[in-house]
Design a protein around this motif. Sequence first.
Motif, PDB file in Angstrom:
ATOM      1  N   GLU A 315       5.583   6.627  -4.616  1.00  0.00           N
ATOM      2  CA  GLU A 315       5.208   6.438  -3.305  1.00  0.00           C
ATOM      3  C   GLU A 315       3.936   5.674  -3.378  1.00  0.00           C
ATOM      4  OE1 GLU A 315       3.979   9.081   0.588  1.00  0.00           O
ATOM      5  OE2 GLU A 315       5.167  10.060  -0.748  1.00  0.00           O
ATOM      6  N   LYS A 316       2.661   6.152  -3.939  1.00  0.00           N
ATOM      7  CA  LYS A 316       1.542   5.587  -3.743  1.00  0.00           C
ATOM      8  C   LYS A 316       2.072   4.042  -4.498  1.00  0.00           C
ATOM      9  CE  LYS A 316      -1.275   9.446  -3.497  1.00  0.00           C
ATOM     10  NZ  LYS A 316      -2.268  10.323  -4.399  1.00  0.00           N
ATOM     11  N   ALA A 317       2.765   3.925  -5.715  1.00  0.00           N
ATOM     12  CA  ALA A 317       2.958   2.552  -6.249  1.00  0.00           C
ATOM     13  C   ALA A 317       3.707   1.605  -5.104  1.00  0.00           C
ATOM     14  CB  ALA A 317       3.805   2.671  -7.610  1.00  0.00           C
ATOM     15  N   ASP A 318       4.643   2.041  -4.559  1.00  0.00           N
ATOM     16  CA  ASP A 318       5.178   1.180  -3.639  1.00  0.00           C
ATOM     17  C   ASP A 318       4.321   0.848  -2.335  1.00  0.00           C
ATOM     18  OD1 ASP A 318       7.502   1.269  -5.017  1.00  0.00           O
ATOM     19  OD2 ASP A 318       8.553   2.794  -3.926  1.00  0.00           O
ATOM     20  N   ALA A 319       3.476   1.942  -2.040  1.00  0.00           N
ATOM     21  CA  ALA A 319       2.483   1.505  -0.810  1.00  0.00           C
ATOM     22  C   ALA A 319       1.591   0.621  -1.499  1.00  0.00           C
ATOM     23  CB  ALA A 319       1.855   2.824  -0.552  1.00  0.00           C
ATOM     24  N   ALA A 320       1.072   0.429  -2.579  1.00  0.00           N
ATOM     25  CA  ALA A 320       0.062  -0.490  -3.082  1.00  0.00           C
ATOM     26  C   ALA A 320       0.655  -1.741  -3.267  1.00  0.00           C
ATOM     27  CB  ALA A 320      -0.474  -0.311  -4.496  1.00  0.00           C
ATOM     28  N   ALA A 321       2.129  -1.952  -3.501  1.00  0.00           N
ATOM     29  CA  ALA A 321       2.931  -3.212  -3.695  1.00  0.00           C
ATOM     30  C   ALA A 321       3.195  -3.808  -2.068  1.00  0.00           C
ATOM     31  CB  ALA A 321       4.319  -2.887  -4.250  1.00  0.00           C
ATOM     32  N   GLU A 322       3.372  -2.870  -1.246  1.00  0.00           N
ATOM     33  CA  GLU A 322       3.439  -3.187   0.318  1.00  0.00           C
ATOM     34  C   GLU A 322       2.115  -3.663   0.720  1.00  0.00           C
ATOM     35  OE1 GLU A 322       5.307  -4.029   3.922  1.00  0.00           O
ATOM     36  OE2 GLU A 322       5.713  -4.049   1.761  1.00  0.00           O
ATOM     37  N   THR A 323       1.152  -3.025   0.299  1.00  0.00           N
ATOM     38  CA  THR A 323      -0.363  -3.559   0.922  1.00  0.00           C
ATOM     39  C   THR A 323      -0.526  -4.895   0.332  1.00  0.00           C
ATOM     40  OG1 THR A 323      -1.399  -1.366   0.948  1.00  0.00           O
ATOM     41  CG2 THR A 323      -2.614  -3.152   0.475  1.00  0.00           C
ATOM     42  N   ALA A 324      -0.417  -5.057  -0.946  1.00  0.00           N
ATOM     43  CA  ALA A 324      -0.415  -6.302  -1.767  1.00  0.00           C
ATOM     44  C   ALA A 324       0.489  -7.539  -0.726  1.00  0.00           C
ATOM     45  CB  ALA A 324      -0.313  -6.406  -2.987  1.00  0.00           C
ATOM     46  N   ARG A 325       1.553  -7.264  -0.539  1.00  0.00           N
ATOM     47  CA  ARG A 325       2.503  -8.221   0.139  1.00  0.00           C
ATOM     48  C   ARG A 325       1.852  -8.369   1.311  1.00  0.00           C
ATOM     49  NH1 ARG A 325       6.262  -8.782   3.731  1.00  0.00           N
ATOM     50  NH2 ARG A 325       6.137  -6.601   4.438  1.00  0.00           N
ATOM     51  N   LYS A 326       1.248  -7.590   2.352  1.00  0.00           N
ATOM     52  CA  LYS A 326       1.080  -7.599   3.344  1.00  0.00           C
ATOM     53  C   LYS A 326      -0.427  -8.657   3.429  1.00  0.00           C
ATOM     54  CE  LYS A 326       2.974  -4.002   6.066  1.00  0.00           C
ATOM     55  NZ  LYS A 326       2.474  -2.941   6.854  1.00  0.00           N
ATOM     56  N   THR A 327      -1.083  -8.357   2.363  1.00  0.00           N
ATOM     57  CA  THR A 327      -2.549  -8.978   2.408  1.00  0.00           C
ATOM     58  C   THR A 327      -2.374 -10.533   1.764  1.00  0.00           C
ATOM     59  OG1 THR A 327      -3.411  -6.730   1.886  1.00  0.00           O
ATOM     60  CG2 THR A 327      -4.759  -8.727   1.190  1.00  0.00           C
ATOM     61  N   PHE A 328      -1.452 -10.706   1.014  1.00  0.00           N
ATOM     62  CA  PHE A 328      -1.606 -11.887   0.434  1.00  0.00           C
ATOM     63  C   PHE A 328      -0.327 -12.838   0.874  1.00  0.00           C
ATOM     64  CE2 PHE A 328      -2.990  -9.067  -3.027  1.00  0.00           C
ATOM     65  CZ  PHE A 328      -4.240  -9.558  -2.895  1.00  0.00           C
ATOM     66  N   GLU A 329       0.669 -12.213   1.102  1.00  0.00           N
ATOM     67  CA  GLU A 329       1.724 -13.137   1.791  1.00  0.00           C
ATOM     68  C   GLU A 329       1.773 -13.242   3.409  1.00  0.00           C
ATOM     69  OE1 GLU A 329       5.484 -11.378   0.191  1.00  0.00           O
ATOM     70  OE2 GLU A 329       4.634 -11.381  -1.740  1.00  0.00           O
ATOM     71  N   GLU A 330       1.448 -12.177   3.928  1.00  0.00           N
ATOM     72  CA  GLU A 330       1.341 -12.196   5.515  1.00  0.00           C
ATOM     73  C   GLU A 330      -0.123 -12.546   5.950  1.00  0.00           C
ATOM     74  OE1 GLU A 330       3.149  -8.791   7.038  1.00  0.00           O
ATOM     75  OE2 GLU A 330       4.955  -9.164   6.118  1.00  0.00           O
ATOM     76  N   GLY A 331      -0.886 -12.320   5.040  1.00  0.00           N
ATOM     77  CA  GLY A 331      -2.509 -12.670   5.550  1.00  0.00           C
ATOM     78  C   GLY A 331      -2.796 -11.406   6.493  1.00  0.00           C
ATOM     79  N   ALA A 332      -2.151 -10.350   6.772  1.00  0.00           N
ATOM     80  CA  ALA A 332      -2.446  -9.216   7.434  1.00  0.00           C
ATOM     81  C   ALA A 332      -3.445  -8.224   6.760  1.00  0.00           C
ATOM     82  CB  ALA A 332      -1.141  -8.403   7.759  1.00  0.00           C
ATOM     83  N   LEU A 333      -4.227  -7.595   7.749  1.00  0.00           N
ATOM     84  CA  LEU A 333      -5.085  -6.539   7.466  1.00  0.00           C
ATOM     85  C   LEU A 333      -4.546  -5.211   7.113  1.00  0.00           C
ATOM     86  CD1 LEU A 333      -7.933  -5.895   6.743  1.00  0.00           C
ATOM     87  CD2 LEU A 333      -8.293  -5.347   9.403  1.00  0.00           C
ATOM     88  N   SER A 334      -4.455  -4.641   6.020  1.00  0.00           N
ATOM     89  CA  SER A 334      -3.611  -3.463   5.749  1.00  0.00           C
ATOM     90  C   SER A 334      -4.808  -2.404   5.444  1.00  0.00           C
ATOM     91  CB  SER A 334      -2.910  -3.709   4.368  1.00  0.00           C
ATOM     92  OG  SER A 334      -2.483  -2.270   4.142  1.00  0.00           O
ATOM     93  N   GLU A 335      -4.495  -1.137   6.299  1.00  0.00           N
ATOM     94  CA  GLU A 335      -5.358  -0.138   6.398  1.00  0.00           C
ATOM     95  C   GLU A 335      -5.328   0.761   5.042  1.00  0.00           C
ATOM     96  OE1 GLU A 335      -7.214   1.551   9.078  1.00  0.00           O
ATOM     97  OE2 GLU A 335      -7.143  -0.728   9.481  1.00  0.00           O
ATOM     98  N   SER A 336      -4.312   0.304   4.208  1.00  0.00           N
ATOM     99  CA  SER A 336      -4.236   1.172   2.888  1.00  0.00           C
ATOM    100  C   SER A 336      -5.002   0.342   1.871  1.00  0.00           C
ATOM    101  CB  SER A 336      -2.945   1.200   2.303  1.00  0.00           C
ATOM    102  OG  SER A 336      -2.110  -0.125   2.485  1.00  0.00           O
ATOM    103  N   LEU A 337      -5.720  -0.545   2.099  1.00  0.00           N
ATOM    104  CA  LEU A 337      -6.685  -1.383   1.177  1.00  0.00           C
ATOM    105  C   LEU A 337      -7.949  -0.268   0.977  1.00  0.00           C
ATOM    106  CD1 LEU A 337      -7.253  -4.897   2.935  1.00  0.00           C
ATOM    107  CD2 LEU A 337      -6.238  -4.493   0.478  1.00  0.00           C
ATOM    108  N   PRO A 338      -8.699  -0.390  -0.361  1.00  0.00           N
ATOM    109  CA  PRO A 338      -9.809   0.567  -0.498  1.00  0.00           C
ATOM    110  C   PRO A 338     -10.690   0.535   0.655  1.00  0.00           C
ATOM    111  CG  PRO A 338      -9.141  -0.650  -2.475  1.00  0.00           C
ATOM    112  CD  PRO A 338      -8.316  -1.311  -1.288  1.00  0.00           C
ATOM    113  N   THR A 339     -11.086   1.583   1.005  1.00  0.00           N
ATOM    114  CA  THR A 339     -12.193   1.881   2.257  1.00  0.00           C
ATOM    115  C   THR A 339     -13.325   2.355   1.770  1.00  0.00           C
ATOM    116  OG1 THR A 339     -10.194   2.042   3.821  1.00  0.00           O
ATOM    117  CG2 THR A 339     -12.434   2.583   4.398  1.00  0.00           C
TER     118      THR A 339
END
Length: 417
Positions: A315-339
């Motif tokens: 679950e956490k691995a898939d969440a990290a992959a999705e965070t990366a996809r949003k951040t780098f491919e969509e340029g979106a701000l992901s809430e799951s980035l390190p805070t």
Amino acid sequence: MSTHKSDFLNVLAERGYIHQCSDFSGLDALAAKGEIVSYVGYDCTAASLHVGHLLSIMMMHWLQASGGGKPIALMGGGTTRVGDPSGRDETRRILPIETIDANKEAIKGVFSRFLTFGNGPREAIMVDNAEWLAPLNYIEFLRDVGRHFSVNRMLSMDSAKLRLDREQELSFIEFNYMLLQSYDFAELARRYGCNLQMGGSDQWGNIVMGVDLGRRMGTHQLYALTCPLLTTSSGAKMGKTAAGAVWLNEDHLAPYDYWQFWRNTEDADVERFLKLFTLLPMGEIARLAALGGADINEAKKILATEATALVHGREKADAAAETARKTFEEGALSESLPTVEVPLADIRSEIGILAAFVTAGLVKSNGEARRQIQGGGLRINDEPVKDEKARLGPADVKDGVIKLSLGKKKHVLLRPV
């Protein structure tokens, strides 16, 4: 092509885990019958293990998964009090017993991701060498164990020889370490029928000393098996980054940052790391390794996700992959980035740019932040930082956070609280 009788050694050979073995045919025969009882020792020098420990953990996993035998995860509650000089240029700091015990408890959890524990003949167990080392009587130990060791031979071992060749201090307490590690092997043989010690290639000298001690003390036949100490294709030590060790515990390194470490693998290392650090079948690894050009990035993402799933769960691995996809491919701000939380008062009074990046952990000092600004490496809310004297204030807060970035791949959200 299989070269061994046992699935265990065949798996280790084809995936690249084997560096040295004291007796392949003898060990292979035991593994083919499922009669290996193997231990790997982990000293409690920190509150988390790191990527450098993964090879030996994976070797224990494959021992169990292949039906080759029983793994023993040995906690070094006793040997950590002495300090292993192997691969060290200087004496390890002596830790208080309370710190050692706390570290031991903190590192235990990761093993359950790789091993099945229980009382069965091939289920893993965890033991602590403090159980037999702490009560030792020194005089009796010297008489019963120390008499089997040649100082000449001990001085020829790399752990001692390198220090002496460089005229660096080797303390007497460290010099005793190989006696204690060897005694661990003999004691585990006596208590649990252990017949194999596995570890990194830097441990070879200590392990074969244990094999020899077992012979002298009348144990059954003991064996040694080591894995290579990994470096990347560019020669860098595996598991080290500019920010320090790549820790396995989530409270030391967020799953997203762990995923990013694997995503940043050099092209030439992708196939090797897929073999060593994932459970993917060899056919799938061959397919991924054949990808060329920009497609190699897809293989890197799979490596990152599979390696992260082993340590942190799917679950956490898939969440990290999705965070990366949003951040780098969509340029979106992901809430799951390190805070990182900062006092709201600091933002209201405007915090300096340099201090903000140090607080976020993206740089270690104001000086490093200045150098990154000069090279165009720092961004705030995706905008390059050009003025080292600028300050962050309420106007920089977007959706409750301020996004700080180092290069294209390292991001942290500052959250005023």
